[in-house]
Design a protein around this motif. Structure first.
Motif, mmCIF file in Angstrom:
data_model
loop_
_atom_site.group_PDB
_atom_site.id
_atom_site.type_symbol
_atom_site.label_atom_id
_atom_site.label_comp_id
_atom_site.label_asym_id
_atom_site.label_seq_id
_atom_site.Cartn_x
_atom_site.Cartn_y
_atom_site.Cartn_z
ATOM 1 N N GLY A 54 0.895 -1.645 -0.322
ATOM 2 C CA GLY A 54 -0.036 0.099 0.264
ATOM 3 C C GLY A 54 0.491 1.383 0.071
ATOM 4 O O GLY A 54 0.825 1.719 -0.574
ATOM 5 N N LEU A 55 2.004 1.898 0.627
ATOM 6 C CA LEU A 55 3.052 2.600 0.690
ATOM 7 C C LEU A 55 3.010 2.754 -0.516
ATOM 8 O O LEU A 55 3.578 3.685 -1.441
ATOM 9 C CB LEU A 55 3.468 1.795 2.001
ATOM 10 N N ILE A 58 2.639 1.858 -3.321
ATOM 11 C CA ILE A 58 1.567 1.948 -4.600
ATOM 12 C C ILE A 58 1.508 3.319 -4.182
ATOM 13 O O ILE A 58 1.344 4.285 -5.512
ATOM 14 C CB ILE A 58 0.136 0.879 -4.698
ATOM 15 N N LYS A 59 0.944 4.465 -3.191
ATOM 16 C CA LYS A 59 0.676 5.934 -2.984
ATOM 17 C C LYS A 59 2.477 6.624 -3.535
ATOM 18 O O LYS A 59 2.211 7.489 -4.280
ATOM 19 C CB LYS A 59 1.279 5.584 -1.343
ATOM 20 N N GLY A 60 3.412 5.716 -3.306
ATOM 21 C CA GLY A 60 4.641 6.469 -3.973
ATOM 22 C C GLY A 60 4.848 6.228 -5.401
ATOM 23 O O GLY A 60 5.052 7.421 -5.585
ATOM 24 N N GLU A 77 1.675 6.226 -7.094
ATOM 25 C CA GLU A 77 0.374 7.226 -7.826
ATOM 26 C C GLU A 77 0.854 8.221 -7.773
ATOM 27 O O GLU A 77 0.700 9.496 -8.537
ATOM 28 C CB GLU A 77 -0.381 6.604 -6.925
ATOM 29 N N GLU A 78 1.573 8.933 -6.012
ATOM 30 C CA GLU A 78 1.917 10.003 -6.450
ATOM 31 C C GLU A 78 2.915 11.090 -7.602
ATOM 32 O O GLU A 78 2.779 12.163 -8.309
ATOM 33 C CB GLU A 78 2.380 10.102 -4.854
ATOM 34 N N ARG A 133 0.962 10.676 -11.084
ATOM 35 C CA ARG A 133 -0.419 11.676 -11.259
ATOM 36 C C ARG A 133 0.338 13.120 -11.496
ATOM 37 O O ARG A 133 -0.124 14.099 -11.829
ATOM 38 C CB ARG A 133 -1.141 11.898 -9.665
ATOM 39 N N TYR A 186 7.463 3.570 0.483
ATOM 40 C CA TYR A 186 7.258 4.803 -0.483
ATOM 41 C C TYR A 186 8.187 5.123 -0.894
ATOM 42 O O TYR A 186 7.620 4.961 -2.462
ATOM 43 C CB TYR A 186 6.764 5.927 0.763
ATOM 44 N N GLY A 215 8.371 3.491 -3.822
ATOM 45 C CA GLY A 215 7.309 3.386 -5.406
ATOM 46 C C GLY A 215 7.945 4.459 -6.050
ATOM 47 O O GLY A 215 8.046 4.828 -7.689
ATOM 48 N N GLN A 216 8.605 5.046 -5.746
ATOM 49 C CA GLN A 216 8.732 7.165 -6.086
ATOM 50 C C GLN A 216 9.966 6.401 -6.984
ATOM 51 O O GLN A 216 9.963 6.995 -8.359
ATOM 52 C CB GLN A 216 8.747 8.027 -5.067
#
Length: 348
Positions: free
Chosen positions: A80-81, A83-85, A87-88, A91, A299, A302-303
């Motif tokens: 989940g963390l 994915i958040k990285g 997505e930000e 986007r 996070y 992901g980023q």
């Protein structure tokens, strides 16, 4: 009568800015216009209620400005963390994200990737399910779609991969338990078909062999990265004639399962047994006792992977693919302590 849909012509007429510049602003092209012009256009878009027709735009430019993300287990807070990285970054770079869950199934992962391609995504981020041969990814790579592996990698695939230093992090964690005086240290490993879990297992075994010359086979249990798997492995360890003084669980969900088995056996942490987990979750610090863990920068992973994809999409000159390895760190809390004289395995 229904109101006519607002078009880019309406935005151009209201602002006095060309449609080409408006399009570049909407698509967040760097240096598309002055700051004042960008603000004027965005204000007009908001006031008019203009929504760009992304389908029509994609037909014109042969791209969809979408990025696919195929994850192994979206129920796991670690992912989940991550994915958040992703997505930000996606986007903020002017792209949309399509998310799919493979449930660590090679065949499903392949089907999901092919589905992403049928939707004409511009790139795909994949958390590989296992050691899968690069042949599995040939249909994807043959399309010349940009691919980045995240949280794992596949030998032989000439693509970018973003991982953590699993071997070194696992060895450091085991070395820490050894430094406390533990000799009988158990390890709850992940599936053997994943490089990340394989590297963590090798790090643990390497530390034990370096210190003691060998590893007692009964101290290594093979789990499946689930709570139930962690509980099963821990319960088996607690049935041994002499239980370990410390246990190292190689992912967050198996740590939770191991905690449950220890609690159900009526043992106390860390006086009866120390426990250390891989993946640091937000509640570890408030658990009683607080849990020692290897913290993966989920996070940041992901980023980093998302930035790599965006770079691939925007740059005409493509650098050679590389494995980007981020550092995990050990966070010491109250669940680990020097071994104490304790009872034999609990009876059931």
């Amino acid at each position: 009568m229904k109101n006519k849909p607002v078009t880019m012509n309406d935005v151009a007429e209201k602002t006095g800015v060309s449609k080409t510049t408006i399009s570049r602003i909407i698509n967040q092209i760097p240096n598309a216009a002055s700051k004042e012009t960008v603000e004027r256009v965005l204000k007009a878009i908001d006031e008019l209620g203009y929504y760009p027709n992304q389908v029509a735009a994609s037909l014109k430019r042969t791209t969809t400005r979408t990025i696919g993300l195929v994850m192994g287990d979206i129920e796991n807070p670690f992912f989940g963390l991550m994915i958040k990285g992703v997505e930000e970054v996606v986007r903020s770079s002017g792209y949309s994200l399509i998310l799919a869950n493979s449930n660590y199934d090679d065949a499903l992962e392949h089907d999901l990737c092919m589905l992403m391609l049928s939707k004409q995504v511009d790139a795909i981020l994949i958390a590989p399910s296992g050691f899968s041969s690069c042949k599995q990814y040939a249909p994807i790579l043959d399309r010349q779609t940009h691919v980045v592996f995240i949280d794992n990698y596949v030998p032989g695939c000439n693509v970018d991969s973003v991982i953590v230093n699993n071997y070194e992090a696992s060895k450091e964690a085991c070395d820490y338990l050894i430094s406390l005086g533990h000799k009988k240290i158990a390890f709850i490993a992940g599936p053997a078909n994943r490089i990340s879990s394989d590297q963590r297992t090798k790090g643990f075994v390497g530390a034990m062999e370096e210190e003691f010359g060998s590893l007692e086979p009964s101290l290594l249990k093979r789990g499946d990265h689930t709570i139930a798997g962690g509980y099963r492995c821990m319960a088996e360890l607690l049935q041994q004639p002499e239980i370990p003084t410390a246990v190292f669980a190689s992912n967050n969900l198996m740590t939770v399962g191991a905690l449950g088995a220890i609690k159900d056996a009526g043992l106390s942490i860390p006086s009866d047994i120390s426990i250390l987990g891989f993946d640091d979750m937000y509640w570890y610090s408030i658990n009683q006792p607080s849990l020692t863990a290897v913290d993966q920068p989920a996070y940041e992973i992901g980023q980093t992977a998302a930035k790599r994809v965006v770079m691939r999409l925007r740059n005409k000159k493509q650098p050679s693919p590389e494995v980007i390895e981020l550092k995990a760190k050990l966070i010491v809390r109250d669940s680990t302590a020097p071994p104490q004289p304790h009872r034999n395995a609990p009876k059931t």
